[in-house]
Write an enzyme that holds these catalytic residues in place. Structure first.
Site, short mmCIF file in Angstrom:
data_model
loop_
_atom_site.label_atom_id
_atom_site.label_comp_id
_atom_site.label_asym_id
_atom_site.label_seq_id
_atom_site.Cartn_x
_atom_site.Cartn_y
_atom_site.Cartn_z
N LYS A 213 0.83 -1.22 0.00
CA LYS A 213 0.00 0.00 0.00
C LYS A 213 0.87 1.27 0.00
O LYS A 213 2.08 1.20 0.17
CB LYS A 213 -0.97 -0.02 1.18
CG LYS A 213 -1.85 -1.28 1.22
CD LYS A 213 -2.84 -1.36 0.05
CE LYS A 213 -3.38 -2.76 -0.20
NZ LYS A 213 -4.35 -3.27 0.73
C1 LIG Z 1 -5.39 -4.39 1.01
C2 LIG Z 1 -6.85 -4.21 0.92
C3 LIG Z 1 -7.70 -4.45 2.01
C4 LIG Z 1 -7.25 -5.13 3.25
O1 LIG Z 1 -6.21 -4.55 3.91
P1 LIG Z 1 -5.28 -5.43 4.87
O2 LIG Z 1 -4.53 -4.41 5.64
O3 LIG Z 1 -4.39 -6.24 3.98
O4 LIG Z 1 -6.14 -6.26 5.72
C5 LIG Z 1 -9.03 -4.11 1.88
N1 LIG Z 1 -9.53 -3.60 0.74
C6 LIG Z 1 -8.76 -3.39 -0.33
C7 LIG Z 1 -9.38 -2.80 -1.56
C8 LIG Z 1 -7.40 -3.71 -0.29
O5 LIG Z 1 -6.65 -3.53 -1.38
#
Ligand SMILES: *Cc1c(COP(=O)(O)O)cnc(C)c1O
Length: 420
Positions: A213
């Site tokens: 991210k």
């Molecule tokens: C990465 C992601 C999540 C979940 O996040 P985590 O921190 O990995 O649990 C939820 N929604 C979207 C669209 C994502 O890309």
């Protein structure tokens, strides 16, 4: 805005100064070393922050987590920021804190990571998927309006790849029914919608700090909200249902006792993670500037290929794309290969790719349990069959970016049905 391949204007980004013509007929890969599709940018500030926490004697939730929450809330413009172990955990306890459970319906997008929908199922509610806009890949407000029932308890728009959903259009649909909007902002830390950061529009928003991210804490997430009561409830669910966390009890000035009010979870962020988050947040604007520069380079250089549908930067209202992902669609009708073969061939050129995402409703559990079928959401399916994520991360060099372009052009030329 863009003049097609070869005409990329530097527009304040003089770092791009690369050869225009490459010999793409070469059998050797475009580069010798593998370029992953994502890599976190971790430097001395992150390392120093973690070491400081290690030496401090307090490594779990404590002063660093508090500081990260305060800085994050200030950055996005929300009243409360609650640090959690993941975006998924954040969504889980937000849904519980909103009192959502069996018999309730939650509307969301099939173009998301499965966790957005899984958590709706995990609290016992029914996910109601609606199709996306074929251009932006974001949930289509007109489709949302059609799916609202007396049982709808929340709408979860996903700001796909870092491009804002039309929150005003969604609010106009949700507000008359008193339905809250819960933003899946996993891709959208730093995304702007109509001049304000995602998180500042009065909704509850959920962020992820997974390593791919835009900022990372190893694993981690944040929930932001302006709602005092909701924030208090999320705090309880986050930490054993206990009315005081261990820092509040054991830290200097803490009071002794505690009480358990809910069968809560263990979703509290560590200070070790928050130290990373503080350092990363300070660099976020710089990260987004570089991501934007790279994305604009791809848009300009790949814009002439009819075999690709490039992501849009402009959703039709004022917004800042955070460019979490760069996700072209491969036009499988114009090529003699499918998307997976296209990804494999890029790998052979030493270019890594990602797959974000296969439409959620086509996954086995959703077909089986909720009766979803191919054909239910044609736009999402068209995207799901064609999408891939090209490398995009702030520490990519100009050379890396050119290699991505070269590899994509090479694979397209090899597989195009016409004009070979
Ligand atoms: C990465 C992601 C999540 C979940 O996040 P985590 O921190 O990995 O649990 C939820 N929604 C979207 C669209 C994502 O890309």
């Amino acid at each position: 805005m863009h003049d097609g391949p070869g005409a990329f204007s530097l527009r304040g980004y003089p770092s791009f100064n690369l050869r225009e013509d490459n010999d793409l007929s070469d059998d050797r890969p475009v580069r010798d070393t593998f370029l992953p599709f994502s890599r976190p940018s971790l430097g001395e500030a992150e390392i120093g922050g973690v070491v400081e926490v290690l030496k401090s004697g307090w490594i779990t939730t404590g002063p660093k987590t508090r500081a990260f929450e305060e800085q994050f809330a200030a950055y996005v413009g929300a009243k409360h920021a609650l640090a959690v172990t993941s975006g998924t955990g954040g969504e889980h306890i937000t849904l519980l804190s909103m009192g959502i459970g069996p018999g309730d319906e939650v509307i969301t997008s099939p173009m998301t990571w499965a966790s957005s929908v899984n958590m709706i199922v995990a609290v016992g509610a029914t996910p109601v998927l609606v199709d996306v806009d074929p251009r932006t890949f974001n949930i289509d407000p007109a489709q949302v309006a059609k799916k609202i029932t007396a049982r709808t308890r929340a709408i979860i728009p996903v700001h796909f790849a870092g491009l804002a959903c039309d929150l005003d259009a969604l609010s106009a649909i949700a507000a008359p029914h008193g339905i809250p909007i819960l933003e899946d902002a996993a891709h959208a830390v730093g995304t702007h919608y109509k001049g304000g950061q995602i998180g500042s529009h009065g909704n509850t928003a959920i962020y992820s700090f997974h390593p791919i991210k835009n900022i990372t804490t190893g694993e981690g997430g944040m929930v932001t909200t302006d709602d005092d009561a909701l924030a208090a409830q999320i705090r309880l669910w986050r930490f054993h249902g206990v009315n005081r966390d261990s820092w509040a009890r054991s830290g200097k000035g803490g009071a002794g006792g505690y009480d358990v009010l809910l069968p809560g979870f263990k979703y509290n962020m560590l200070d070790l993670q928050a130290a990373l988050g503080i350092a990363q947040l300070a660099r976020l604007e710089e990260f987004i500037a570089r991501r934007t520069e790279l994305a604009e380079f791809f848009l300009a250089k790949l814009g002439g290929l009819e075999e690709l549908q490039l992501p849009v930067a402009d959703p039709g209202f004022p917004a800042r794309h955070a460019w979490h992902l760069f996700t072209p669609l491969v036009d499988v009708d114009r090529l003699d290969c499918d998307r997976f073969e296209f990804m494999d061939e890029l790998k052979n050129e030493n270019i890594g790719t990602g797959l974000h995402f296969l439409a959620v409703h086509l996954n086995a559990m959703y077909e089986k349990r909720f009766g979803y079928r191919r054909g239910d959401f044609p736009n999402a399916e068209r995207i799901s069959d064609r999408i891939l994520s090209l490398p995009l991360f702030p520490s990519m060099t100009d050379r890396d970016a050119q290699d991505v372009v070269d590899a994509v052009v090479k694979v397209v030329r090899r597989h195009r049905k016409v004009g070979r």
